[in-house]
Design a protein around this motif. Sequence first.
Motif, PDB file in Angstrom:
ATOM      1  N   ALA A 106       0.866  -1.177   0.000  1.00  0.00           N
ATOM      2  CA  ALA A 106       0.000   0.000   0.000  1.00  0.00           C
ATOM      3  C   ALA A 106       0.902   1.226   0.000  1.00  0.00           C
ATOM      4  O   ALA A 106       2.054   1.154   0.418  1.00  0.00           O
ATOM      5  CB  ALA A 106      -0.887  -0.003   1.241  1.00  0.00           C
ATOM      6  N   ALA A 107       0.349   2.339  -0.477  1.00  0.00           N
ATOM      7  CA  ALA A 107       1.182   3.541  -0.600  1.00  0.00           C
ATOM      8  C   ALA A 107       1.697   4.014   0.760  1.00  0.00           C
ATOM      9  O   ALA A 107       2.762   4.602   0.859  1.00  0.00           O
ATOM     10  CB  ALA A 107       0.399   4.650  -1.288  1.00  0.00           C
ATOM     11  N   ASP A 108       0.916   3.758   1.824  1.00  0.00           N
ATOM     12  CA  ASP A 108       1.366   4.240   3.125  1.00  0.00           C
ATOM     13  C   ASP A 108       2.254   3.221   3.843  1.00  0.00           C
ATOM     14  O   ASP A 108       2.610   3.403   4.996  1.00  0.00           O
ATOM     15  CB  ASP A 108       0.163   4.635   3.995  1.00  0.00           C
ATOM     16  CG  ASP A 108      -0.713   3.444   4.346  1.00  0.00           C
ATOM     17  OD1 ASP A 108      -0.559   2.385   3.691  1.00  0.00           O
ATOM     18  OD2 ASP A 108      -1.546   3.574   5.257  1.00  0.00           O
ATOM     19  N   GLU A 109       2.575   2.155   3.160  1.00  0.00           N
ATOM     20  CA  GLU A 109       3.512   1.215   3.753  1.00  0.00           C
ATOM     21  C   GLU A 109       4.932   1.653   3.418  1.00  0.00           C
ATOM     22  O   GLU A 109       5.154   2.502   2.574  1.00  0.00           O
ATOM     23  CB  GLU A 109       3.242  -0.206   3.255  1.00  0.00           C
ATOM     24  CG  GLU A 109       2.088  -0.852   3.995  1.00  0.00           C
ATOM     25  CD  GLU A 109       1.710  -2.204   3.409  1.00  0.00           C
ATOM     26  OE1 GLU A 109       1.434  -3.107   4.195  1.00  0.00           O
ATOM     27  OE2 GLU A 109       1.710  -2.332   2.163  1.00  0.00           O
ATOM     28  N   HIS A 110       5.863   0.976   4.058  1.00  0.00           N
ATOM     29  CA  HIS A 110       7.229   1.471   4.081  1.00  0.00           C
ATOM     30  C   HIS A 110       8.149   0.262   3.921  1.00  0.00           C
ATOM     31  O   HIS A 110       8.102  -0.655   4.732  1.00  0.00           O
ATOM     32  CB  HIS A 110       7.396   2.145   5.451  1.00  0.00           C
ATOM     33  CG  HIS A 110       8.738   2.673   5.723  1.00  0.00           C
ATOM     34  ND1 HIS A 110       9.158   3.880   5.260  1.00  0.00           N
ATOM     35  CD2 HIS A 110       9.760   2.158   6.443  1.00  0.00           C
ATOM     36  CE1 HIS A 110      10.388   4.110   5.684  1.00  0.00           C
ATOM     37  NE2 HIS A 110      10.777   3.081   6.391  1.00  0.00           N
ATOM     38  N   VAL A 111       8.929   0.243   2.859  1.00  0.00           N
ATOM     39  CA  VAL A 111       9.839  -0.886   2.634  1.00  0.00           C
ATOM     40  C   VAL A 111      11.243  -0.484   3.060  1.00  0.00           C
ATOM     41  O   VAL A 111      11.749   0.550   2.627  1.00  0.00           O
ATOM     42  CB  VAL A 111       9.856  -1.287   1.135  1.00  0.00           C
ATOM     43  CG1 VAL A 111      10.855  -2.411   0.894  1.00  0.00           C
ATOM     44  CG2 VAL A 111       8.470  -1.696   0.683  1.00  0.00           C
ATOM     45  N   SER A 112      11.854  -1.296   3.925  1.00  0.00           N
ATOM     46  CA  SER A 112      13.235  -1.030   4.314  1.00  0.00           C
ATOM     47  C   SER A 112      14.113  -2.157   3.820  1.00  0.00           C
ATOM     48  O   SER A 112      13.862  -3.319   4.141  1.00  0.00           O
ATOM     49  CB  SER A 112      13.390  -0.967   5.829  1.00  0.00           C
ATOM     50  OG  SER A 112      12.390  -0.181   6.385  1.00  0.00           O
ATOM     51  N   VAL A 113      15.123  -1.807   3.041  1.00  0.00           N
ATOM     52  CA  VAL A 113      16.123  -2.795   2.672  1.00  0.00           C
ATOM     53  C   VAL A 113      17.359  -2.522   3.519  1.00  0.00           C
ATOM     54  O   VAL A 113      17.883  -1.415   3.523  1.00  0.00           O
ATOM     55  CB  VAL A 113      16.472  -2.701   1.172  1.00  0.00           C
ATOM     56  CG1 VAL A 113      17.686  -3.570   0.848  1.00  0.00           C
ATOM     57  CG2 VAL A 113      15.279  -3.132   0.325  1.00  0.00           C
ATOM     58  N   LEU A 114      17.754  -3.548   4.261  1.00  0.00           N
ATOM     59  CA  LEU A 114      18.944  -3.403   5.093  1.00  0.00           C
ATOM     60  C   LEU A 114      20.021  -4.326   4.540  1.00  0.00           C
ATOM     61  O   LEU A 114      19.755  -5.492   4.253  1.00  0.00           O
ATOM     62  CB  LEU A 114      18.633  -3.796   6.543  1.00  0.00           C
ATOM     63  CG  LEU A 114      17.422  -3.086   7.159  1.00  0.00           C
ATOM     64  CD1 LEU A 114      17.126  -3.641   8.544  1.00  0.00           C
ATOM     65  CD2 LEU A 114      17.674  -1.598   7.241  1.00  0.00           C
ATOM     66  N   LEU A 115      21.211  -3.784   4.373  1.00  0.00           N
ATOM     67  CA  LEU A 115      22.308  -4.580   3.847  1.00  0.00           C
ATOM     68  C   LEU A 115      23.487  -4.551   4.811  1.00  0.00           C
ATOM     69  O   LEU A 115      23.768  -3.521   5.428  1.00  0.00           O
ATOM     70  CB  LEU A 115      22.747  -4.057   2.468  1.00  0.00           C
ATOM     71  CG  LEU A 115      21.713  -4.214   1.340  1.00  0.00           C
ATOM     72  CD1 LEU A 115      22.200  -3.549   0.068  1.00  0.00           C
ATOM     73  CD2 LEU A 115      21.419  -5.687   1.078  1.00  0.00           C
ATOM     74  N   ARG A 116      24.116  -5.716   4.934  1.00  0.00           N
ATOM     75  CA  ARG A 116      25.230  -5.910   5.855  1.00  0.00           C
ATOM     76  C   ARG A 116      26.268  -4.790   5.780  1.00  0.00           C
ATOM     77  O   ARG A 116      26.714  -4.263   6.800  1.00  0.00           O
ATOM     78  CB  ARG A 116      25.903  -7.238   5.484  1.00  0.00           C
ATOM     79  CG  ARG A 116      26.486  -8.023   6.602  1.00  0.00           C
ATOM     80  CD  ARG A 116      26.830  -9.435   6.138  1.00  0.00           C
ATOM     81  NE  ARG A 116      27.476  -9.449   4.833  1.00  0.00           N
ATOM     82  CZ  ARG A 116      27.102 -10.226   3.818  1.00  0.00           C
ATOM     83  NH1 ARG A 116      26.078 -11.046   3.957  1.00  0.00           N
ATOM     84  NH2 ARG A 116      27.751 -10.194   2.679  1.00  0.00           N
ATOM     85  N   GLU A 117      26.645  -4.399   4.559  1.00  0.00           N
ATOM     86  CA  GLU A 117      27.726  -3.434   4.381  1.00  0.00           C
ATOM     87  C   GLU A 117      27.394  -2.086   5.010  1.00  0.00           C
ATOM     88  O   GLU A 117      28.274  -1.336   5.421  1.00  0.00           O
ATOM     89  CB  GLU A 117      28.001  -3.205   2.888  1.00  0.00           C
ATOM     90  CG  GLU A 117      28.573  -4.408   2.147  1.00  0.00           C
ATOM     91  CD  GLU A 117      27.497  -5.338   1.589  1.00  0.00           C
ATOM     92  OE1 GLU A 117      26.378  -5.357   2.156  1.00  0.00           O
ATOM     93  OE2 GLU A 117      27.772  -6.034   0.612  1.00  0.00           O
ATOM     94  N   ILE A 118      26.106  -1.756   5.050  1.00  0.00           N
ATOM     95  CA  ILE A 118      25.697  -0.440   5.533  1.00  0.00           C
ATOM     96  C   ILE A 118      24.976  -0.550   6.873  1.00  0.00           C
ATOM     97  O   ILE A 118      25.200   0.234   7.781  1.00  0.00           O
ATOM     98  CB  ILE A 118      24.777   0.241   4.494  1.00  0.00           C
ATOM     99  CG1 ILE A 118      25.575   0.541   3.220  1.00  0.00           C
ATOM    100  CG2 ILE A 118      24.171   1.528   5.050  1.00  0.00           C
ATOM    101  CD1 ILE A 118      24.723   0.921   2.027  1.00  0.00           C
ATOM    102  N   ASP A 119      24.102  -1.548   6.998  1.00  0.00           N
ATOM    103  CA  ASP A 119      23.218  -1.624   8.159  1.00  0.00           C
ATOM    104  C   ASP A 119      23.588  -2.725   9.139  1.00  0.00           C
ATOM    105  O   ASP A 119      22.957  -2.865  10.183  1.00  0.00           O
ATOM    106  CB  ASP A 119      21.779  -1.844   7.679  1.00  0.00           C
ATOM    107  CG  ASP A 119      21.398  -0.876   6.574  1.00  0.00           C
ATOM    108  OD1 ASP A 119      21.282   0.324   6.874  1.00  0.00           O
ATOM    109  OD2 ASP A 119      21.246  -1.308   5.425  1.00  0.00           O
ATOM    110  N   GLY A 120      24.566  -3.550   8.763  1.00  0.00           N
ATOM    111  CA  GLY A 120      24.986  -4.611   9.667  1.00  0.00           C
ATOM    112  C   GLY A 120      24.240  -5.919   9.497  1.00  0.00           C
ATOM    113  O   GLY A 120      24.703  -6.966   9.943  1.00  0.00           O
ATOM    114  N   ILE A 121      23.035  -5.887   8.894  1.00  0.00           N
ATOM    115  CA  ILE A 121      22.300  -7.134   8.642  1.00  0.00           C
ATOM    116  C   ILE A 121      21.692  -7.101   7.238  1.00  0.00           C
ATOM    117  O   ILE A 121      21.542  -6.036   6.647  1.00  0.00           O
ATOM    118  CB  ILE A 121      21.157  -7.377   9.658  1.00  0.00           C
ATOM    119  CG1 ILE A 121      20.228  -6.152   9.708  1.00  0.00           C
ATOM    120  CG2 ILE A 121      21.678  -7.718  11.027  1.00  0.00           C
ATOM    121  CD1 ILE A 121      18.907  -6.440  10.379  1.00  0.00           C
TER     122      ILE A 121
END
Lengths: 198, 316
Positions: free
Chosen positions: A161-176
């Motif tokens: 939905a437009a009010d949802e929020h996708v977070s991509v986390l990557l080891r190199e930047i976010d640790g996981i």
Amino acid sequence: MTTTPTSPTDNRVILDDADVARAITRLASSLVEAERGTDRLVLLGIHTRGVPLARRIRASIEAIEGVEVPLGELDITMYRDDLRRQPTRPVGRTRVPVSIDGATVVLVDDVLYSGRTVVAALDALKDLGRPAAVRLVVLVDRGHREVPVRPDHVGRDLPTAADEHVSVLLREIDGIDEVRLGRAPAEPTPTTDREENR
Amino acid sequence: MKHLLSAGDLSLDEVMSLLDLAEQMHDVQSRSIKKLPALRGRTIINMFFEDSTRTRTSFELAGKWLSADTINISAKGSSVSKGESMKDTMRTLDAMGVDAFVIRHAGSGTVHQAAGWVRASVINAGDGQHEHPTQALLDAYTMRRHFRDALGAEPGDRPFAGRTVLITGDLLHSRVVRSNVLLLRTLGARTIICAPPTLMPSGAASWPVEVTNDFDAALPEADIVMMLRVQRERMTSGYFPSEREYIAGWGLTATRMARMKDSAAICHPGPMNRGLEISSEAADAANSLILDQVSAGVAVRMAALYQILGGEGDVA
């Protein structure tokens, strides 16, 4: 769209680290299959999280084909169509190690949303040379396109939905390594694929 | 950032992000298409009330390479020569809807004053004997690169810590020295200024620097030897007996170069008086950064224009 890993609004894990690894392997092999090899391929990661993603796809291609594909990074800040509507943004690094004239450029990004980042990236490419072809690889396609842009290879189609929020986390930047879906924090609906470069 | 008037107005963070941005802009300079769309639709007026080649050209290129429209106005050939005041000229142009003025003027402080007259942003491209902040920024950019590339300093926030910059020449008439002193203080360098007593500004004792007249004594301590031009055109009377005496005391000659540290580098903001404040041997030496400074000029000015005109909302 990304936030800090501890944000309480990121409540549902869509892909865990094993899923992310499998998606990257699959993206690499479907890319190589579609291009019938690695000849004249150049991978360009779009800042910020497209950069480590492109690096991993390259490692994966190397494992499959035994070939090191040229890898670069692209910052599209100065090509954004909303540049003037916001406070001055920091600019990241653009580094393209080989000429892209006549090459098949593969743009790599984490989330495909409005598609405006891709349009900006295509504009940026135009100033760097004339590729024979441009492909788009994204880890997550969350829909809600505002321009006629379509990805060539997708890690995960994720209806949102437009009010949802996708977070991509990557080891190199976010640790996981993780992809999460949650309710967007109280802020205006973004019209771009990402809110911030860093 | 609304205006760029003084090098002293910039915080360490602001300086560092400007220099980092300039690195990105510098890369663009080596492309075949040297253009970014960031300032499309913006208009920049270059108002030069004093002669200039490199500063004016580099500001014009910087604006053009960021896709802004740049217009050059010199006092000669504009309504200024019909007797219109600078204030009226600027307000007229401001009413046309321009976004920024880049101003060079012979009057110290004029540019600060001008910033109060118009709605647009104002960038100081040199005001009299007062300041020249973008020159100091490009000097800092060049020095930082030297510390990092030639001396292998860790890329961090304090590349100037523990470094000594020696600025020698006609300090009295120099706006470059004032901007450099302010910026080098922010960056945390040790700064020594050196000139004949007649060319030392009267207020220099209160600056955050060490002051000397003895070039030979200071030379071996410097990591950067910055030579400033003897500004004959601003000299109204004899400040030194003869050129030979000036060279003997304060010229960077081949003999003097031998006294420099092996790792030290030479800077000069240009235009040079070869054979006066700097010998050809020094200007063309392997450790001369003079052309690097010129090359950095466009990139640094692109960074400054982008910071000032690139976005909306953070203007004071």
